[in-house]
Enzyme design. Structure first.
Site, short mmCIF file in Angstrom:
data_model
loop_
_atom_site.label_atom_id
_atom_site.label_comp_id
_atom_site.label_asym_id
_atom_site.label_seq_id
_atom_site.Cartn_x
_atom_site.Cartn_y
_atom_site.Cartn_z
N TYR A 138 48.49 27.02 31.50
CA TYR A 138 47.12 27.68 30.87
C TYR A 138 45.65 28.46 31.53
CZ TYR A 138 49.44 24.47 27.72
OH TYR A 138 49.55 24.29 27.14
N LYS A 183 60.16 20.58 37.67
CA LYS A 183 61.30 21.12 37.66
C LYS A 183 61.58 21.53 38.89
CE LYS A 183 64.51 22.90 34.31
NZ LYS A 183 65.77 22.16 34.69
N ASP A 215 63.55 17.88 31.71
CA ASP A 215 64.31 18.63 30.48
C ASP A 215 64.89 16.76 30.42
OD1 ASP A 215 65.30 18.60 33.27
OD2 ASP A 215 66.72 20.12 32.85
N ASP A 239 51.16 18.58 28.08
CA ASP A 239 50.76 18.34 26.92
C ASP A 239 51.86 18.19 26.17
OD1 ASP A 239 49.65 19.05 24.71
OD2 ASP A 239 49.43 21.77 25.37
N ASP A 243 52.92 14.84 23.25
CA ASP A 243 53.07 14.93 22.01
C ASP A 243 54.68 14.53 21.40
OD1 ASP A 243 50.31 16.31 21.53
OD2 ASP A 243 51.39 17.91 21.32
#
Length: 365
Positions: A138, A183, A215, A239, A243
């Site tokens: 970001y 990851k 994942d 993020d 959610d």
């Protein structure tokens, strides 16, 4: 006395922020907290009024506040603006050094029917996501061409260390388990992340640490959510996963969040978006905004009142007050009013308890 800067923002932001403000004002009046509130333009509303999503006056007001409350930001109306509303949020986080985002989520006892998961999976789920907020993709360098684009993801040791300490300290007040999400089998930043988090964990021998690829974590959140206590992760993963996690409790409209830095004011906001399609209809769910207000109370040194407000939200839901996102027909303003009804009753009980404690101390003193 505490100065609260409110950034209503866009879409349903002003509606849910107002319900939260009224709850804080009620507590302030009843308990003599001396909270003061001032409103400033932010996001798309600020673009309309000032041409930029984060006006200088808004930033200065935020810097001088004891706490900041944000409603919601963004919407397709500003898709073609030179600077999108969300850019103001990133700038505000960066300017205030708000590097840690805490997002609690779970299934409230008595509200298991709201979860899309089977009751045996959902019952008892209680997770805190600790998300790094000012690094990663970001905030990295961005290049956009006609046929090629790139986003740079960068993390430093210091950035990982400081957010890891937040997560481990938070775990000490919970079930003393941290799951670090990365990851590391693919990304260099994740390899550093895993190495540094493992080193920080050595300073917290009373907290268990395990690592999980993002994942696999995404699957585990909906197949075995109770395996998690505190989730520690970087900006983008946090993020997305928070959610996803919101679904477990029944709606993204239920969840609040807090963003902290090393110094200066913290910011509190529901994790949902601006939902412009329902803005102004009085049907948004203000529960997440009010839950964020409870987190604000804890930050300004009122943990008892924070618990009372959070419990009032739960009681309003358990007794059947449901907004449209939860399958009900309660208005946004109606739900806020019901929460304040429970709040009034809770404050009477709280006052009676304090009076009894004072009498007992007098008798024994």
């Amino acid at each position: 006395m505490s100065r609260i800067v409110i950034l209503p923002g866009d879409g349903i932001g002003p509606e849910v922020a107002e319900e939260a403000r009224q709850c804080l004002a009620m507590l302030s009046d009843h308990c003599g907290l001396g909270l003061t509130f001032e409103t400033h333009d932010f996001g798309g509303a600020a673009i309309d009024a000032h041409g930029v999503p984060l006006p200088d006056a808004t930033l200065e007001a935020c810097r001088g506040a004891d706490a900041i409350f944000l409603g919601a930001v963004g919407g397709p109306r500003w898709d073609n603006s030179p600077e999108r509303p969300e850019a103001g949020l990133l700038k505000l986080r960066g300017a205030l050094g708000l590097f840690a985002n805490l997002r609690p989520a779970g299934v409230v006892a008595g509200l298991e029917d709201l979860s899309p998961l089977r009751a045996d999976l959902a019952t008892g789920a209680d997770i805190l996501v600790v998300r790094e907020l000012t690094g990663g993709l970001y905030f990295g360098e961005k290049k956009l061409g006609e046929d090629e684009a790139s986003d740079l993801c960068v993390y430093s040791r210091a950035e990982v260390e400081r957010i890891a300490h937040i997560a481990f300290r938070a775990a000490r007040d919970r079930s003393r388990r941290v799951t670090s999400i990365d990851k590391a089998n693919v990304l260099a930043t994740s390899k550093l992340w895993r190495k540094v988090v493992t080193e920080v964990a050595e300073q917290y021998p009373d907290v268990a640490l395990d690592h999980m690829y993002v994942d696999a974590a995404a699957m585990a959140l909906v197949t075995n959510p109770r395996r998690f206590d505190v989730i520690l992760t970087e900006n983008l993963f946090g993020d997305i996963l928070s959610d996803e996690l919101s679904v477990i409790g029944g709606s993204i409209g239920l969840l609040g969040s807090a963003s902290f830095g090393s110094e200066g004011p913290s910011m509190f906001e529901p994790i949902h978006g601006s939902a412009p399609d329902i803005a102004g209809l009085d049907i948004a769910n203000p529960a997440g905004a009010i839950a964020s207000a409870a987190m604000l109370l804890r930050q300004i040194g009122q943990p008892d009142l924070a618990r009372i407000l959070a419990r009032s939200v739960e009681e309003a839901l358990v007794e059947g007050n449901r907004t449209a996102d939860l399958g009900g027909n309660a208005r946004c303003s109606e739900f806020g009013a019901r929460v304040r009804d429970h709040l009034k009753r809770a404050l009477v009980r709280h006052d009676a308890h304090l009076e009894l404690v004072a009498m007992n101390r007098g008798c024994c003193g």
